[in-house]
Design a protein around this motif. Structure first.
Motif, PDB file in Angstrom:
ATOM      1  N   THR A  52       0.834  -1.214   0.000  1.00 28.35           N
ATOM      2  CA  THR A  52       0.000   0.000   0.000  1.00 28.35           C
ATOM      3  C   THR A  52       0.864   1.257   0.000  1.00 28.35           C
ATOM      4  OG1 THR A  52      -0.173   0.149   2.428  1.00 28.35           O
ATOM      5  CG2 THR A  52      -1.804  -1.212   1.280  1.00 28.35           C
ATOM      6  N   TYR A  53       2.155   1.101   0.305  1.00 28.32           N
ATOM      7  CA  TYR A  53       3.089   2.233   0.289  1.00 28.32           C
ATOM      8  C   TYR A  53       3.891   2.272  -1.018  1.00 28.32           C
ATOM      9  CZ  TYR A  53       2.488   2.425   5.414  1.00 28.32           C
ATOM     10  OH  TYR A  53       1.991   2.529   6.685  1.00 28.32           O
ATOM     11  N   VAL A  54       4.445   1.126  -1.383  1.00 27.94           N
ATOM     12  CA  VAL A  54       5.308   1.020  -2.563  1.00 27.94           C
ATOM     13  C   VAL A  54       4.760  -0.094  -3.444  1.00 27.94           C
ATOM     14  CG1 VAL A  54       7.655   0.611  -3.394  1.00 27.94           C
ATOM     15  CG2 VAL A  54       7.306   1.763  -1.204  1.00 27.94           C
ATOM     16  N   PRO A  55       4.499   0.185  -4.720  1.00 26.33           N
ATOM     17  CA  PRO A  55       3.824  -0.811  -5.557  1.00 26.33           C
ATOM     18  C   PRO A  55       4.654  -2.034  -5.909  1.00 26.33           C
ATOM     19  CG  PRO A  55       4.313   1.169  -6.818  1.00 26.33           C
ATOM     20  CD  PRO A  55       4.613   1.485  -5.390  1.00 26.33           C
ATOM     21  N   GLY A  56       5.994  -1.951  -5.845  1.00 25.75           N
ATOM     22  CA  GLY A  56       6.785  -3.113  -6.225  1.00 25.75           C
ATOM     23  C   GLY A  56       8.274  -2.892  -6.050  1.00 25.75           C
ATOM     24  N   LYS A  57       9.032  -3.930  -6.397  1.00 22.81           N
ATOM     25  CA  LYS A  57      10.476  -3.918  -6.212  1.00 22.81           C
ATOM     26  C   LYS A  57      11.157  -2.864  -7.083  1.00 22.81           C
ATOM     27  CE  LYS A  57      14.484  -7.015  -6.318  1.00 22.81           C
ATOM     28  NZ  LYS A  57      14.930  -8.414  -6.591  1.00 22.81           N
ATOM     29  N   GLY A  58      10.645  -2.651  -8.288  1.00 16.34           N
ATOM     30  CA  GLY A  58      11.253  -1.664  -9.186  1.00 16.34           C
ATOM     31  C   GLY A  58      11.244  -0.279  -8.585  1.00 16.34           C
ATOM     32  N   GLU A  59      10.103   0.133  -8.058  1.00 13.95           N
ATOM     33  CA  GLU A  59      10.008   1.447  -7.427  1.00 13.95           C
ATOM     34  C   GLU A  59      10.850   1.498  -6.154  1.00 13.95           C
ATOM     35  OE1 GLU A  59       6.390   0.675  -9.869  1.00 13.95           O
ATOM     36  OE2 GLU A  59       7.419  -0.436  -8.274  1.00 13.95           O
ATOM     37  N   LEU A  60      10.918   0.377  -5.432  1.00 16.45           N
ATOM     38  CA  LEU A  60      11.705   0.324  -4.204  1.00 16.45           C
ATOM     39  C   LEU A  60      13.188   0.534  -4.497  1.00 16.45           C
ATOM     40  CD1 LEU A  60      11.693  -0.177  -1.157  1.00 16.45           C
ATOM     41  CD2 LEU A  60      11.916  -2.628  -1.631  1.00 16.45           C
ATOM     42  N   ILE A  61      13.683  -0.072  -5.561  1.00 14.89           N
ATOM     43  CA  ILE A  61      15.095   0.101  -5.910  1.00 14.89           C
ATOM     44  C   ILE A  61      15.383   1.552  -6.293  1.00 14.89           C
ATOM     45  CG2 ILE A  61      16.830  -0.485  -7.666  1.00 14.89           C
ATOM     46  CD1 ILE A  61      15.827  -3.357  -7.546  1.00 14.89           C
ATOM     47  N   ASP A  62      14.468   2.188  -7.003  1.00 18.27           N
ATOM     48  CA  ASP A  62      14.643   3.612  -7.308  1.00 18.27           C
ATOM     49  C   ASP A  62      14.760   4.426  -6.024  1.00 18.27           C
ATOM     50  OD1 ASP A  62      14.563   3.200 -10.025  1.00 18.27           O
ATOM     51  OD2 ASP A  62      12.465   3.777 -10.261  1.00 18.27           O
ATOM     52  N   LEU A  63      13.904   4.132  -5.049  1.00 17.13           N
ATOM     53  CA  LEU A  63      13.952   4.831  -3.765  1.00 17.13           C
ATOM     54  C   LEU A  63      15.282   4.586  -3.057  1.00 17.13           C
ATOM     55  CD1 LEU A  63      10.345   4.059  -2.472  1.00 17.13           C
ATOM     56  CD2 LEU A  63      11.272   6.355  -2.855  1.00 17.13           C
ATOM     57  N   MET A  64      15.762   3.367  -3.116  1.00 15.86           N
ATOM     58  CA  MET A  64      17.019   3.020  -2.446  1.00 15.86           C
ATOM     59  C   MET A  64      18.209   3.762  -3.052  1.00 15.86           C
ATOM     60  SD  MET A  64      16.313  -1.069  -2.196  1.00 15.86           S
ATOM     61  CE  MET A  64      18.021  -1.495  -1.779  1.00 15.86           C
ATOM     62  N   VAL A  65      18.293   3.740  -4.383  1.00 17.18           N
ATOM     63  CA  VAL A  65      19.423   4.402  -5.049  1.00 17.18           C
ATOM     64  C   VAL A  65      19.407   5.901  -4.765  1.00 17.18           C
ATOM     65  CG1 VAL A  65      20.484   4.945  -7.262  1.00 17.18           C
ATOM     66  CG2 VAL A  65      19.580   2.650  -6.858  1.00 17.18           C
ATOM     67  N   ASP A  66      18.243   6.518  -4.938  1.00 16.53           N
ATOM     68  CA  ASP A  66      18.150   7.954  -4.662  1.00 16.53           C
ATOM     69  C   ASP A  66      18.427   8.232  -3.188  1.00 16.53           C
ATOM     70  OD1 ASP A  66      17.326  10.667  -5.778  1.00 16.53           O
ATOM     71  OD2 ASP A  66      15.970  10.491  -4.066  1.00 16.53           O
ATOM     72  N   GLY A  67      17.984   7.345  -2.316  1.00 16.18           N
ATOM     73  CA  GLY A  67      18.157   7.564  -0.887  1.00 16.18           C
ATOM     74  C   GLY A  67      19.616   7.567  -0.454  1.00 16.18           C
ATOM     75  N   VAL A  68      20.411   6.589  -0.926  1.00 14.54           N
ATOM     76  CA  VAL A  68      21.804   6.531  -0.472  1.00 14.54           C
ATOM     77  C   VAL A  68      22.649   7.641  -1.096  1.00 14.54           C
ATOM     78  CG1 VAL A  68      21.713   4.065   0.021  1.00 14.54           C
ATOM     79  CG2 VAL A  68      22.484   4.831  -2.237  1.00 14.54           C
ATOM     80  N   LEU A  69      22.204   8.204  -2.210  1.00 13.57           N
ATOM     81  CA  LEU A  69      22.942   9.321  -2.797  1.00 13.57           C
ATOM     82  C   LEU A  69      22.938  10.538  -1.879  1.00 13.57           C
ATOM     83  CD1 LEU A  69      21.983   9.164  -6.597  1.00 13.57           C
ATOM     84  CD2 LEU A  69      24.118   8.461  -5.506  1.00 13.57           C
ATOM     85  N   ALA A  70      22.006  10.573  -0.932  1.00 13.66           N
ATOM     86  CA  ALA A  70      21.984  11.668   0.038  1.00 13.66           C
ATOM     87  C   ALA A  70      23.222  11.647   0.935  1.00 13.66           C
ATOM     88  CB  ALA A  70      20.719  11.585   0.890  1.00 13.66           C
ATOM     89  N   GLU A  71      23.932  10.519   0.965  1.00 14.58           N
ATOM     90  CA  GLU A  71      25.128  10.401   1.795  1.00 14.58           C
ATOM     91  C   GLU A  71      26.343  11.092   1.182  1.00 14.58           C
ATOM     92  OE1 GLU A  71      25.774   6.261   2.641  1.00 14.58           O
ATOM     93  OE2 GLU A  71      23.642   5.894   2.959  1.00 14.58           O
ATOM     94  N   LEU A  72      26.257  11.454  -0.091  1.00 13.53           N
ATOM     95  CA  LEU A  72      27.387  12.094  -0.761  1.00 13.53           C
ATOM     96  C   LEU A  72      27.513  13.547  -0.315  1.00 13.53           C
ATOM     97  CD1 LEU A  72      26.927  10.713  -4.383  1.00 13.53           C
ATOM     98  CD2 LEU A  72      28.650  10.026  -2.704  1.00 13.53           C
ATOM     99  N   SER A  73      28.746  14.008  -0.248  1.00 18.15           N
ATOM    100  CA  SER A  73      29.014  15.385   0.168  1.00 18.15           C
ATOM    101  C   SER A  73      28.598  16.362  -0.920  1.00 18.15           C
ATOM    102  CB  SER A  73      30.507  15.555   0.457  1.00 18.15           C
ATOM    103  OG  SER A  73      30.830  16.910   0.686  1.00 18.15           O
ATOM    104  N   THR A  74      28.234  17.553  -0.504  1.00 18.22           N
ATOM    105  CA  THR A  74      27.935  18.631  -1.459  1.00 18.22           C
ATOM    106  C   THR A  74      28.807  19.853  -1.160  1.00 18.22           C
ATOM    107  OG1 THR A  74      26.097  19.383  -0.059  1.00 18.22           O
ATOM    108  CG2 THR A  74      25.567  17.885  -1.871  1.00 18.22           C
ATOM    109  N   ASP A  75      29.976  19.604  -0.585  1.00 22.93           N
ATOM    110  CA  ASP A  75      30.881  20.689  -0.213  1.00 22.93           C
ATOM    111  C   ASP A  75      32.278  20.391  -0.745  1.00 22.93           C
ATOM    112  OD1 ASP A  75      32.136  22.845   0.908  1.00 22.93           O
ATOM    113  OD2 ASP A  75      32.221  22.010   2.933  1.00 22.93           O
TER     114      ASP A  75
END
Length: 253
Positions: free
Chosen positions: A72-95
């Motif tokens: 009911t939150y995420v329709p499937g594995k494909g969308e989940l992987i997109d969320l995961m990849v975008d999510g861990v990119l937040a760990e990269l520095s922007t300075d």
């Protein structure tokens, strides 16, 4: 190593979830999870067990909910992987730090990516180059990376290609490093122990008159690295050569 393709889910749903604009259900029980919590749980599964273990049911277990509830939150594995990849990119520095030149900026980007891939090896199994998850962190990272080469004489297309060149180089180097680490885990032998196990037979068959360069160069590299392959040395060496090539491009431009 099985490869998952980014963007394999519903593009609209992935974008809505990543940007936080997905419509909330109007029926059923009140939702108690957030997309951030679901993403973090999925990343934890992939970090600990590998991408092959990632499944909606496994993530639901991690969260302590039913798999039908998770859908009911995420329709499937494909969308989940997109969320995961975008999510861990937040760990990269922007300075970049003050007064850093283009070479230092690109070097910082490469080293940051190197650390990210070592921390989340499953990222190397997601083919997201041609179809990246166009979430907020992905766009922010791209913007940051482009600033590294803004105003140094390259065209817009060349700027984009330089960023892809750096990213592609780091991916390749990180894949070798991860393979080396996983080989040690699966065999219980360090690279040095592996070579020492081969040494008695190699001493008999490696004739320096027949293989003069292989014996000379291989011995020099082995003595220097205490292994046939030193991931950190090779990453740094290769990165400097890539940056030399970019310097030549800038000079030509």
């Amino acid at each position: 190593m099985a490869i998952e393709h980014g963007g394999s889910g519903d593009p609209r749903r992935s974008l809505e979830l990543m940007w936080g604009i997905a419509p909330r259900p109007t029926r059923g029980p009140k939702q108690r999870l957030t997309i951030a919590q679901i993403t973090a749980a999925a990343v934890a599964v992939a970090d600990a067990e590998g991408l092959s273990a990632l499944a909606m049911r496994r993530v639901a277990e991690q969260l302590g909910v039913s798999v039908m509830s998770l859908y009911t939150y995420v329709p499937g594995k494909g969308e989940l992987i997109d969320l995961m990849v975008d999510g861990v990119l937040a760990e990269l520095s922007t300075d970049f730090g003050e007064n850093a030149g283009w070479r230092d900026r690109l070097g910082a980007i490469a080293r940051d990516l190197w650390v990210l891939y070592r921390r989340h090896p499953w990222l190397l199994q997601v083919n997201a180059t041609s179809r990246p998850p166009l979430g907020p962190h992905t766009i922010a990272v791209y913007e940051h990376q482009l600033w590294a080469v803004e105003g140094i004489g390259l065209s817009d297309v060349q700027m984009d290609s330089v960023i892809l060149l750096i990213s592609g180089y780091v991916q390749g180097a990180a894949r070798g490093a991860v393979d080396s680490a996983q080989a040690e885990q699966s065999t219980g032998l360090t690279d040095l122990q592996w070579w020492e196990a081969h040494e008695p037979v190699l001493d008999k068959v490696m004739d320096p008159t027949r293989y003069p360069l292989a014996v000379r160069v291989g011995s020099a590299a082995g003595d220097a690295h205490q292994a046939a392959f030193n991931p950190d040395y090779n990453f740094t060496f290769g990165l400097e050569r890539v940056l030399d090539g970019i310097a030549a491009l800038i000079h030509k431009a």
